[in-house]
Design a protein around this motif. Structure first.
Motif, PDB file in Angstrom:
ATOM      1  N   CYS A   4      -9.251 -14.300 -20.228  1.00 28.71           N
ATOM      2  CA  CYS A   4      -9.460 -15.170 -21.388  1.00 28.71           C
ATOM      3  C   CYS A   4      -9.205 -16.633 -21.046  1.00 28.71           C
ATOM      4  O   CYS A   4      -9.998 -17.523 -21.386  1.00 28.71           O
ATOM      5  CB  CYS A   4      -8.562 -14.735 -22.538  1.00 28.71           C
ATOM      6  SG  CYS A   4      -9.005 -13.130 -23.256  1.00 28.71           S
TER       7      CYS A   4
ATOM      8  N   SER B 156     -11.734  -4.692 -27.144  1.00 34.02           N
ATOM      9  CA  SER B 156     -11.066  -5.876 -27.681  1.00 34.02           C
ATOM     10  C   SER B 156     -10.511  -6.720 -26.544  1.00 34.02           C
ATOM     11  O   SER B 156     -10.348  -6.247 -25.411  1.00 34.02           O
ATOM     12  CB  SER B 156      -9.937  -5.483 -28.628  1.00 34.02           C
ATOM     13  OG  SER B 156      -8.932  -4.760 -27.926  1.00 34.02           O
ATOM     14  N   LEU B 157     -10.220  -7.977 -26.861  1.00 35.51           N
ATOM     15  CA  LEU B 157      -9.503  -8.852 -25.956  1.00 35.51           C
ATOM     16  C   LEU B 157      -8.007  -8.729 -26.220  1.00 35.51           C
ATOM     17  O   LEU B 157      -7.583  -8.405 -27.331  1.00 35.51           O
ATOM     18  CB  LEU B 157      -9.928 -10.310 -26.171  1.00 35.51           C
ATOM     19  CG  LEU B 157     -11.413 -10.643 -25.983  1.00 35.51           C
ATOM     20  CD1 LEU B 157     -11.658 -12.123 -26.293  1.00 35.51           C
ATOM     21  CD2 LEU B 157     -11.885 -10.306 -24.587  1.00 35.51           C
TER      22      LEU B 157
ATOM     23  N   VAL C 296     -19.676 -12.705 -24.884  1.00 33.95           N
ATOM     24  CA  VAL C 296     -18.601 -11.721 -24.755  1.00 33.95           C
ATOM     25  C   VAL C 296     -19.161 -10.331 -25.054  1.00 33.95           C
ATOM     26  O   VAL C 296     -19.647 -10.086 -26.155  1.00 33.95           O
ATOM     27  CB  VAL C 296     -17.424 -12.036 -25.711  1.00 33.95           C
ATOM     28  CG1 VAL C 296     -16.272 -11.071 -25.456  1.00 33.95           C
ATOM     29  CG2 VAL C 296     -16.962 -13.480 -25.545  1.00 33.95           C
TER      30      VAL C 296
ATOM     31  N   ARG D 105     -11.848 -13.966 -29.655  1.00 34.41           N
ATOM     32  CA  ARG D 105     -13.253 -13.572 -29.434  1.00 34.41           C
ATOM     33  C   ARG D 105     -14.196 -14.480 -30.215  1.00 34.41           C
ATOM     34  O   ARG D 105     -15.198 -14.969 -29.680  1.00 34.41           O
ATOM     35  CB  ARG D 105     -13.452 -12.121 -29.875  1.00 34.41           C
ATOM     36  CG  ARG D 105     -14.891 -11.622 -29.859  1.00 34.41           C
ATOM     37  CD  ARG D 105     -15.049 -10.458 -30.811  1.00 34.41           C
ATOM     38  NE  ARG D 105     -14.800 -10.857 -32.204  1.00 34.41           N
ATOM     39  CZ  ARG D 105     -14.410 -10.022 -33.166  1.00 34.41           C
ATOM     40  NH1 ARG D 105     -14.215  -8.737 -32.904  1.00 34.41           N
ATOM     41  NH2 ARG D 105     -14.224 -10.478 -34.396  1.00 34.41           N
TER      42      ARG D 105
ATOM     43  N   GLU E 185      -9.259 -10.783 -31.903  1.00 30.66           N
ATOM     44  CA  GLU E 185     -10.419 -11.047 -32.768  1.00 30.66           C
ATOM     45  C   GLU E 185     -10.644 -12.542 -32.955  1.00 30.66           C
ATOM     46  O   GLU E 185     -11.777 -13.036 -32.853  1.00 30.66           O
ATOM     47  CB  GLU E 185     -10.215 -10.358 -34.116  1.00 30.66           C
ATOM     48  CG  GLU E 185     -10.246  -8.836 -34.026  1.00 30.66           C
ATOM     49  CD  GLU E 185      -9.684  -8.157 -35.268  1.00 30.66           C
ATOM     50  OE1 GLU E 185      -9.335  -8.894 -36.222  1.00 30.66           O
ATOM     51  OE2 GLU E 185      -9.579  -6.918 -35.285  1.00 30.66           O
TER      52      GLU E 185
ATOM     53  N   GLY F 270     -10.495  -8.418 -19.894  1.00 27.89           N
ATOM     54  CA  GLY F 270     -10.262  -8.912 -21.242  1.00 27.89           C
ATOM     55  C   GLY F 270      -8.817  -9.284 -21.496  1.00 27.89           C
ATOM     56  O   GLY F 270      -8.399  -9.446 -22.644  1.00 27.89           O
TER      57      GLY F 270
END
Length: 470
Positions: free
Chosen positions: A184, A206-207, A230, A220, A217, A179
């Protein structure tokens, strides 16, 4: 051919090249040793090819946001051809020519320490050459992708950043594990270029978890809106690939296994210190080489060994490695000449301030300095201000449904910026202004007089300062 030089650099990536150039500029002779391609990971398997793949995807997204514009399917063959051109078709002749023009001697082979100020180089054909440094040896070997100990993973020959960035074919089905930045960026690139079934498996929640939460967020949401699956809180328990190059099956801690054409592991990096001979000079064979702010290795009391870039573990970013290299080359030259070596330009102080970084996704994510959480943890008297980038006229004009956010972390006692984060289309070029403000500790009352042009996205600076109360 001389075997003795003032400075020997092991590693011809951007950091190694910069050390040699600065040392030679300071009046020293230098040799640069490289077993792979001169130019390093960034030039061929990381920064450059990844951005060449991402740019068409980003531009297509920008076009779709503008009424009256339209875009057809991307010409993937043309994108890959330009990527190949950007990496010089994996031919380092141009980089070798540049190193020689410094002038520095380029030595092809695997370099390893064989004692104080000594470097043993094994050429591709097996011949061994022993080099001696009069003053310093600099390690600039970078880092390598780290693979977790998952049953069947190595046997399945997964992609890492090294393979995905030079892929000659886009898989229809892709599983990405991780992540962080590589996960990404390459998820977006591959999906945008034709990986129709793309699944991201993120162990955490979370990313981009080292950045402000809203950054991950917004990214994502963008990935999900674009059709990427995801998943958070998922771990890979086993990997199977019965036929080399065939489908790969990824077994999960929760839910049914996923079958894909390729598996990309983007699970971090480790310093490239294996078989570097660190034990011959009394250092641990594994892990980063610890250095002080002059890039001198702290574990070698004689003071002749230095390390720059990813291998020292301070900041795994190409531009920070180059920055360290400039400091290192200059400080070595100063010490050899007997000049003062404690001047402000001879210490890599920016490492501790929070390195500037851009994630070239859609939306772009960029940040410099400390996050709010990091600033509070460090004991600063923190105040934060945020602003919706979509409310800036310049952002609105970039296209419909613009989504983005800006956040500034302020040291209330000194009224200076500790960190800034921007998320949104086209925000990458805002970052250096933030870097100057954070690194230069420009007082907010002075920053107020830096008037942004209208109508540009940079007007967000004005809005942030107004939110603060200026």
């Amino acid at each position: 051919m001389s075997d003795e030089f003032d400075v020997i650099v092991i590693g011809a990536g951007p950091a190694g090249e910069n050390v040699a150039a600065r040392a030679v500029r300071g009046g020293l002779s230098a040799a640069v040793v490289e077993e792979d391609l001169a130019g390093g990971e960034c030039s061929y398997w990381a920064c450059v090819p990844s951005k060449a793949l991402l740019r068409p995807v980003e531009l297509a997204a920008d076009v779709r946001r503008v009424p009256g514009m339209s875009t057809g399917p991307l010409d993937v063959a043309a994108v890959l051809a330009r990527r190949d051109e950007a990496v010089s078709h994996l031919d380092d002749a141009g980089q070798v020519k540049w190193i020689k023009s410094v002038p520095a001697e380029f030595v092809r082979g695997r370099g390893r320490l064989s004692g104080p100020l000594r470097v043993e180089v094994t050429a591709p054909g097996g011949a061994v050459r022993l080099l001696t440094a009069r003053h310093a040896v600099v390690l600039a070997t970078g880092s390598r992708a780290a693979l977790p100990p998952i049953p069947g993973l190595r046997e399945a020959a997964p992609w890492t950043s090294h393979e995905v960035t030079v892929a000659q074919k886009i898989p229809k089905r892709l599983v990405v594990v991780g992540g962080g930045v590589v996960a990404c960026e390459m998820t977006q690139a591959m999906h945008g270029l034709g990986a129709e079934e793309t699944t991201m498996l993120v162990r955490g929640r979370s990313l981009l978890d080292r950045m402000e939460p809203f950054a991950g967020e917004l990214l994502r949401d963008s990935l999900a809106d674009g059709g990427v699956d995801v998943r958070f809180g998922v771990e890979v328990t086993k990997v199977e690939r019965s036929v080399p190059g065939g489908p790969v099956t990824v077994h999960l801690s929760e839910g049914p296994p996923i079958t894909a054409d390729e598996l990309l592991m983007a699970t971090g990096r480790r310093p490239a210190t294996g078989d570097l001979g660190l034990g011959t000079v009394g250092l641990p064979e594994k892990g980063p080489v610890e250095v002080d702010d002059s890039m001198r290795a702290t574990g070698v009391p004689e003071g002749w060994l230095y390390a720059v870039g990813d291998v020292n573990g301070r900041n795994l970013l190409t531009h920070m490695g180059k920055y360290q290299a400039r400091v290192c080359g200059d400080v070595i030259a100063a010490r050899v000449r007997g000049d003062r070596d404690d001047l402000p330009g001879l210490r890599a102080v920016a490492d501790s301030l929070g390195a500037p970084q851009v994630v070239f996704t859609d939306p772009q994510v960029c940040a410099v300095g400390r996050t709010e959480a990091a600033a509070r943890s460090a004991g600063f008297d923190v105040r934060v201000v945020e602003y919706d980038l979509a409310s800036v006229t310049g952002a609105y004009l970039l296209g419909e449904d613009y989504r983005g956010r800006a956040k500034a972390v302020v040291d209330e006692r000194r009224r200076v910026l500790l960190g800034v984060t921007f998320v949104g289309a086209g925000v990458a070029e805002l970052l250096h202004s933030a870097t100057i403000a954070v690194t230069g500790e420009v007082p907010l009352d002075r920053l107020w007089h830096a008037v942004p042009s209208f109508p540009t996205v940079s007007e967000v600076w004005l809005r942030l300062l107004e939110e603060y109360g200026l």
